[in-house]
Design an enzyme around this catalytic site. Structure first.
Site, PDB file in Angstrom:
ATOM      1  N   SER A 142       9.214  69.369  34.614  1.00  0.00           N
ATOM      2  CA  SER A 142      10.023  69.123  33.421  1.00  0.00           C
ATOM      3  C   SER A 142      10.869  70.317  32.996  1.00  0.00           C
ATOM      4  O   SER A 142      10.837  70.729  31.830  1.00  0.00           O
ATOM      5  CB  SER A 142       9.111  68.709  32.273  1.00  0.00           C
ATOM      6  OG  SER A 142       8.169  67.786  32.735  1.00  0.00           O
ATOM      7  N   ARG A 157      16.777  77.317  35.064  1.00  0.00           N
ATOM      8  CA  ARG A 157      16.231  78.242  34.082  1.00  0.00           C
ATOM      9  C   ARG A 157      14.947  77.642  33.546  1.00  0.00           C
ATOM     10  O   ARG A 157      14.748  76.427  33.639  1.00  0.00           O
ATOM     11  CB  ARG A 157      17.217  78.476  32.928  1.00  0.00           C
ATOM     12  CG  ARG A 157      17.356  77.341  31.929  1.00  0.00           C
ATOM     13  CD  ARG A 157      18.472  77.599  30.921  1.00  0.00           C
ATOM     14  NE  ARG A 157      19.716  77.033  31.366  1.00  0.00           N
ATOM     15  CZ  ARG A 157      20.121  75.789  31.105  1.00  0.00           C
ATOM     16  NH1 ARG A 157      19.353  75.004  30.374  1.00  0.00           N
ATOM     17  NH2 ARG A 157      21.253  75.327  31.558  1.00  0.00           N
ATOM     18  N   ASP A 195      10.255  64.713  34.284  1.00  0.00           N
ATOM     19  CA  ASP A 195       9.348  63.777  33.606  1.00  0.00           C
ATOM     20  C   ASP A 195      10.089  62.600  32.971  1.00  0.00           C
ATOM     21  O   ASP A 195       9.537  61.503  32.861  1.00  0.00           O
ATOM     22  CB  ASP A 195       8.460  64.490  32.574  1.00  0.00           C
ATOM     23  CG  ASP A 195       9.230  65.267  31.530  1.00  0.00           C
ATOM     24  OD1 ASP A 195      10.464  65.379  31.663  1.00  0.00           O
ATOM     25  OD2 ASP A 195       8.607  65.768  30.588  1.00  0.00           O
TER      26      ASP A 195
HETATM   27 MG    MG Z   1       4.695  65.270  29.174  1.00  0.00          MG
END
Ligand code: MG
Ligand code: ADP
Length: 479
Positions: A142, A157, A195
């Site tokens: 994520s 980043r 995600d």
């Molecule tokens: Mg999560």
């Protein structure tokens, strides 16, 4: 005349006030920024990253895949058994990532993750070690990456609390695969997904259309430690998906084939309006940004998500203290809740959920709230806690109203309501799930937007978005 705590709280709360016309304006700006960001990559714009996931699940997928999820707070390993009937069975384990690992070296970090995979397989799938077929694994990651293939992505980043410097610019699949191979696990990473992409996939797999209506899962969204979203887009509407940027793809397929494909785009909408053209910007928003690793980036996220709402409240409370209205004789130095980013967003949820009357009994809710605030009864009275509620409500409501902006804007940008009877949005994340009335407030805010019929939009929790989603991304694709 001396000002009371309630008066000052009211003043602070009004700085977080937000209304329907503001949402409308934010949506218009988001639609403009989306078109721009799909045309070219720009340093401060939303990255709008092509995910290389071109297939939306039907619910009929079957088989066992491995999935791992690195969110903002935890690392999760799971094996997902897709039953082929919109349902699945998951076995999962979860471990917190320490601050040291979050800011250490990539080898230590990915080595730690690989060891968790090994422990999981040993405990739940010892049969795997006697098989020759590698296990397919989907990785939910994520953080912003420049994805160049389904299984290749270069880290742009870090965000949230992470800052592993020697991983920036590298292919995170390769870094992770090296560590898995070092442990001889016979696990092959076949998909790297954000995600949000996983959330969209999981929701599409689980979603059923009822009464013959044409329902389409359009968006996967996260309102957790951070916020982000992914949506399904026609590649012909992504001008930056060029042969120059993606030579490998254009070597394999004709430009016509590519233009007609649908691909999930990871927006990284945390970076919406980094220049603060329309975003609200209180003094506390400015203070908060000063103390982040990614100063002046992810400005939208910093007004919305779990990592930041607690901090906004903490900064406000510190101002109330320096005005002599709260915590006058409480020493906060050394208190972990009162260090930067130490206050959890669940403090806001607890205050929001309790009624003033409940708090003022000085029992149950009051005790739970002050404990979460790292305080004792001598530090803050029930009346004072109750007096904070309008401020909490204003911070939470602003977060939910801002959260409606990308959902409405993407629905408009894709003309989805013109194509489908019902537009489906899958959401994951603790803020969405646990903050009282968050989903209701998001829908209420979407209702103010011209062209949005909220009664034809389904917004709901995407169950196990990152686990099932990553497993679905690792599902063999023949198209
Ligand atoms: Mg999560
Ligand atoms: P991740 O984003 O790492 O996948 P979550 O979706 O669980 O994890 O989000 C964690 C964030 O949610 C933390 O920032 C935390 O402050 C916030 N959070 C946890 N519990 C609550 C709650 N009850 N109400 C609101 N926010 C919460």
């Amino acid at each position: 005349m001396t000002i009371t705590l309630s008066q000052k709280v009211g003043e602070f709360a009004s700085e977080f006030a937000i209304d329907g016309s503001y949402v409308q304006q934010g949506v218009k700006h988001f639609v403009d920024q989306t078109a721009q960001a799909l045309s070219a990559n720009m340093e401060r714009a939303m990255p709008m990253i092509p995910s290389f996931v071109t297939r939306i699940p039907t619910g009929k997928e079957k088989g066992v895949q491995l999935a791992v999820d690195l969110g903002g707070t935890n690392f999760r390993v799971s094996s997902v058994h897709l039953n082929g009937d919109h349902t699945h069975k998951t076995v999962a384990s979860k471990v917190a990532v320490s601050d040291d690992l979050m800011t250490g070296t990539q080898a230590d970090f990915f080595g730690f993750l690989a060891q968790q995979v090994k422990d999981f397989l040993t405990e739940h799938h010892s049969e795997h070690f006697s098989q020759t077929e590698p296990l397919r694994m989907g990785v939910t990651f994520s953080f912003p990456v420049n994805q160049v293939a389904l299984d290749k992505g270069y880290l742009l980043r870090w965000t949230k609390g992470y800052d592993i410097k020697d991983a920036v610019g590298k292919d995170v699949v390769e870094l992770f695969q090296i560590q898995l191979d070092a442990l001889d696990l016979n696990v092959k990473i076949v998909a790297l997904v954000n995600d949000t992409v996983g959330t969209l996939l999981a929701r599409a797999y689980a979603s059923k259309s009822d009464d013959g209506k044409h329902k389409q899962t359009l968006i996967g969204a996260i309102f957790g430690t951070g916020t982000n979203g992914a949506y399904s887009e026609r590649l012909k509407r992504v001008p930056k998906f060029t042969a120059a940027n993606y030579p490998e793809v254009f070597k394999r397929y004709s430009p016509e084939h590519i233009a007609n494909q649908t691909m999930i785009i990871n927006t990284e909408w945390g970076s919406y309006d980094n220049d603060i053209d329309v975003l609200p910007n209180t003094k506390w928003d400015i203070d908060l940004d000063e103390n982040t690793h990614n100063k002046s980036f992810h400005m939208f996220e910093k007004r919305i998500s779990g990592m930041f709402l607690g901090e906004l409240l903490r900064l406000c409370l510190l101002d109330l203290k320096s005005e002599g209205l709260l915590l006058q004789s409480t020493k906060l130095e050394g208190n972990p809740v009162w260090k930067g980013f130490g206050m959890d967003t669940s403090v806001l949820s607890f205050i929001e959920a309790a009624t003033e009357a409940q708090i003022e009994t000085g029992k149950g809710d009051y005790e739970k709230i002050i404990k979460a605030m790292g305080l004792a009864a001598k530090d803050i009275t029930p009346e004072q806690v109750a007096a904070l509620k309008p401020l909490v409500t204003a911070i939470g409501r602003r977060s939910a109203y801002l959260s409606a902006i990308p959902l409405a804007a993407i629905t408009l940008h894709t003309h989805a309501l013109e194509k489908f009877d019902v537009v489906d949005i899958g959401v994951d994340g603790s803020v969405f799930q646990f903050y009282p009335k968050f989903a209701d407030m998001v829908k209420e805010a979407m209702g103010y937007v011209e062209g949005i019929s909220v009664d034809r939009i389904d917004i709901g929790h995407a169950e196990d978005g990152s686990g099932v989603g990553a497993a679905l991304a690792a599902y063999p694709d023949d198209s």
